[in-house]
Design a protein around this motif. Structure first.
Motif, PDB file in Angstrom:
ATOM      1  N   ILE A  23       0.848  -1.186   0.000  1.00 47.85           N
ATOM      2  CA  ILE A  23       0.000   0.000   0.000  1.00 47.85           C
ATOM      3  C   ILE A  23       0.882   1.235   0.000  1.00 47.85           C
ATOM      4  N   ASP A  24       0.747   2.067  -1.035  1.00 39.40           N
ATOM      5  CA  ASP A  24       1.443   3.347  -1.073  1.00 39.40           C
ATOM      6  C   ASP A  24       0.400   4.460  -1.047  1.00 39.40           C
ATOM      7  N   GLU A  25       0.828   5.695  -1.197  1.00 39.98           N
ATOM      8  CA  GLU A  25      -0.108   6.814  -1.085  1.00 39.98           C
ATOM      9  C   GLU A  25      -1.171   6.772  -2.177  1.00 39.98           C
ATOM     10  N   ALA A  26      -0.800   6.300  -3.366  1.00 39.25           N
ATOM     11  CA  ALA A  26      -1.767   6.238  -4.464  1.00 39.25           C
ATOM     12  C   ALA A  26      -2.804   5.136  -4.227  1.00 39.25           C
ATOM     13  N   ARG A  27      -2.357   4.007  -3.679  1.00 39.46           N
ATOM     14  CA  ARG A  27      -3.263   2.878  -3.463  1.00 39.46           C
ATOM     15  C   ARG A  27      -4.119   3.028  -2.213  1.00 39.46           C
ATOM     16  N   ALA A  28      -3.646   3.788  -1.235  1.00 40.99           N
ATOM     17  CA  ALA A  28      -4.308   3.835   0.073  1.00 40.99           C
ATOM     18  C   ALA A  28      -5.796   4.179  -0.011  1.00 40.99           C
ATOM     19  N   PRO A  29      -6.215   5.225  -0.740  1.00 40.86           N
ATOM     20  CA  PRO A  29      -7.652   5.528  -0.764  1.00 40.86           C
ATOM     21  C   PRO A  29      -8.486   4.393  -1.359  1.00 40.86           C
ATOM     22  N   ILE A  30      -7.966   3.738  -2.387  1.00 42.72           N
ATOM     23  CA  ILE A  30      -8.683   2.636  -3.017  1.00 42.72           C
ATOM     24  C   ILE A  30      -8.802   1.473  -2.048  1.00 42.72           C
ATOM     25  N   PHE A  31      -7.683   1.136  -1.420  1.00 42.10           N
ATOM     26  CA  PHE A  31      -7.655   0.007  -0.497  1.00 42.10           C
ATOM     27  C   PHE A  31      -8.570   0.225   0.700  1.00 42.10           C
ATOM     28  N   PHE A  32      -8.441   1.374   1.349  1.00 40.34           N
ATOM     29  CA  PHE A  32      -9.201   1.591   2.578  1.00 40.34           C
ATOM     30  C   PHE A  32     -10.690   1.781   2.300  1.00 40.34           C
ATOM     31  N   ASP A  33     -11.042   2.310   1.132  1.00 39.06           N
ATOM     32  CA  ASP A  33     -12.455   2.428   0.784  1.00 39.06           C
ATOM     33  C   ASP A  33     -13.068   1.045   0.583  1.00 39.06           C
ATOM     34  N   ALA A  34     -12.357   0.184  -0.147  1.00 40.22           N
ATOM     35  CA  ALA A  34     -12.853  -1.182  -0.353  1.00 40.22           C
ATOM     36  C   ALA A  34     -12.914  -1.939   0.966  1.00 40.22           C
ATOM     37  N   LEU A  35     -11.875  -1.795   1.791  1.00 36.43           N
ATOM     38  CA  LEU A  35     -11.817  -2.522   3.048  1.00 36.43           C
ATOM     39  C   LEU A  35     -12.918  -2.074   4.000  1.00 36.43           C
ATOM     40  N   ARG A  36     -13.188  -0.784   4.035  1.00 37.35           N
ATOM     41  CA  ARG A  36     -14.252  -0.286   4.919  1.00 37.35           C
ATOM     42  C   ARG A  36     -15.586  -0.936   4.572  1.00 37.35           C
ATOM     43  N   ARG A  37     -15.905  -1.017   3.292  1.00 38.92           N
ATOM     44  CA  ARG A  37     -17.164  -1.618   2.886  1.00 38.92           C
ATOM     45  C   ARG A  37     -17.205  -3.110   3.209  1.00 38.92           C
ATOM     46  N   GLU A  38     -16.092  -3.782   3.019  1.00 37.50           N
ATOM     47  CA  GLU A  38     -16.033  -5.216   3.317  1.00 37.50           C
ATOM     48  C   GLU A  38     -16.187  -5.483   4.805  1.00 37.50           C
ATOM     49  N   VAL A  39     -15.516  -4.696   5.621  1.00 41.31           N
ATOM     50  CA  VAL A  39     -15.547  -4.908   7.064  1.00 41.31           C
ATOM     51  C   VAL A  39     -16.921  -4.579   7.633  1.00 41.31           C
ATOM     52  N   GLU A  40     -17.577  -3.559   7.085  1.00 42.99           N
ATOM     53  CA  GLU A  40     -18.930  -3.240   7.535  1.00 42.99           C
ATOM     54  C   GLU A  40     -19.887  -4.392   7.242  1.00 42.99           C
ATOM     55  N   ALA A  41     -19.659  -5.084   6.124  1.00 40.57           N
ATOM     56  CA  ALA A  41     -20.531  -6.190   5.740  1.00 40.57           C
ATOM     57  C   ALA A  41     -20.235  -7.450   6.557  1.00 40.57           C
ATOM     58  N   ALA A  42     -18.971  -7.672   6.877  1.00 44.64           N
ATOM     59  CA  ALA A  42     -18.579  -8.886   7.603  1.00 44.64           C
ATOM     60  C   ALA A  42     -17.401  -8.583   8.514  1.00 44.64           C
ATOM     61  N   PRO A  43     -17.656  -8.112   9.737  1.00 39.12           N
ATOM     62  CA  PRO A  43     -16.552  -7.778  10.659  1.00 39.12           C
ATOM     63  C   PRO A  43     -15.655  -8.982  10.916  1.00 39.12           C
ATOM     64  N   PRO A  44     -14.337  -8.810  10.857  1.00 37.94           N
ATOM     65  CA  PRO A  44     -13.417  -9.927  11.100  1.00 37.94           C
ATOM     66  C   PRO A  44     -13.351 -10.272  12.582  1.00 37.94           C
ATOM     67  N   ALA A  45     -12.946 -11.514  12.865  1.00 37.57           N
ATOM     68  CA  ALA A  45     -12.852 -11.981  14.253  1.00 37.57           C
ATOM     69  C   ALA A  45     -11.421 -12.376  14.570  1.00 37.57           C
ATOM     70  N   GLY A  46     -10.907 -11.936  15.712  1.00 38.98           N
ATOM     71  CA  GLY A  46      -9.606 -12.379  16.198  1.00 38.98           C
ATOM     72  C   GLY A  46      -8.440 -11.954  15.329  1.00 38.98           C
ATOM     73  N   TYR A  47      -7.264 -12.488  15.647  1.00 41.33           N
ATOM     74  CA  TYR A  47      -6.062 -12.220  14.859  1.00 41.33           C
ATOM     75  C   TYR A  47      -6.154 -12.947  13.523  1.00 41.33           C
ATOM     76  N   ILE A  48      -5.650 -12.334  12.468  1.00 40.85           N
ATOM     77  CA  ILE A  48      -5.602 -12.999  11.176  1.00 40.85           C
ATOM     78  C   ILE A  48      -4.297 -13.788  11.082  1.00 40.85           C
ATOM     79  N   VAL A  49      -4.423 -15.063  10.714  1.00 38.25           N
ATOM     80  CA  VAL A  49      -3.265 -15.957  10.645  1.00 38.25           C
ATOM     81  C   VAL A  49      -3.124 -16.570   9.254  1.00 38.25           C
ATOM     82  N   ALA A  50      -4.267 -16.943   8.664  1.00 33.56           N
ATOM     83  CA  ALA A  50      -4.260 -17.651   7.387  1.00 33.56           C
ATOM     84  C   ALA A  50      -5.230 -16.970   6.425  1.00 33.56           C
ATOM     85  N   ASP A  51      -5.579 -17.662   5.336  1.00 32.72           N
ATOM     86  CA  ASP A  51      -6.503 -17.108   4.353  1.00 32.72           C
ATOM     87  C   ASP A  51      -7.852 -16.794   4.990  1.00 32.72           C
TER      88      ASP A  51
END
Length: 223
Positions: free
Chosen positions: A141-169
């Motif tokens: 993630i660089d400055e150019a990618r950050a807005p794209i990444f965080f916008d997509a991630l925000r929508r994904e997390v709102e739809a399905a909040p993650p649980a616990g530490y991420i370890v695998a796929d």
């Protein structure tokens, strides 16, 4: 003199360099003793645990090792500037994490920023995993990618909040590499690579440096 075993690899489809150094410090038991005697405070900056100051000799002794291990894998540079370096212990229970701590992250956007993790636990307390964001395909993630990444991630997390530490796929991220923790092993990688501590659900998360996931975490700028 310590016999350093250096392994170099490229990870993921973006081929980012990852350097693994076994036998990193000449006297790791002395460092553990320093850590056990240290004074710890909440880490802040979304790190799920506590941190303490390093002995002065740590950077004096380890910077030459780091410089040799970096080689030219990360591009040409003339000097290494220390941004931050401390003992770190993960202590936050999986169900107490905030959402940002449940996802892979980056620590800086610039390609001139390098991260170090030095494992100092006497037993395996979890390594470090690297990831690709499925929706965007981003592994860095660089400055150019950050807005794209965080916008997509925000929508994904709102739809399905993650649980616990991420370890695998997961549904949102694909793991591209996993480096196991090993006493006195160190990793070097760019700070803009998506990564996370590989903390198992049943991991020992003691704040006691003699029992918990003790590492040195450090950040450098090369110029």
């Amino acid at each position: 003199m310590t016999d350093h075993a250096v392994t170099r690899q490229r990870i993921g489809s973006e081929g980012e360099p990852l350097v693994v150094i076994d036998g990193f410090a000449a006297n790791p038991d002395s460092l553990r003793a320093d850590a056990i005697a240290g004074s710890y405070d909440p880490a802040g900056h979304h790190y799920p645990g506590i941190r303490a100051a390093l002995p002065d000799r740590y950077l004096r002794d380890q910077l030459p090792v780091i410089a040799r291990a970096l080689g030219r894998e990360f591009g040409s540079y003339r000097r290494i500037h220390v941004v931050d370096a401390r003992f770190s212990i993960v202590t936050t229970a999986p169900d107490a994490l905030d959402v940002r701590q449940r996802l892979p992250h980056v620590d800086a956007y610039g390609r001139d920023r390098i991260a170090l993790v030095h494992y100092l636990s006497a037993s395996d307390r979890g390594g470090t995993a690297f990831f690709r964001h499925r929706a965007t395909g981003f592994e860095t993630i660089d400055e150019a990618r950050a807005p794209i990444f965080f916008d997509a991630l925000r929508r994904e997390v709102e739809a399905a909040p993650p649980a616990g530490y991420i370890v695998a796929d997961t549904a949102l991220f694909e793991r591209t590499a996993l480096i196991d923790a090993c006493f006195n092993r160190a990793l070097l990688y760019r700070s803009n690579v998506l990564h996370s501590g590989a903390i198992a659900a049943d991991a020992v998360l003691s704040p006691d440096p003699a029992l918990g996931r003790l590492t040195v975490t450090a950040f450098f700028a090369i110029e």
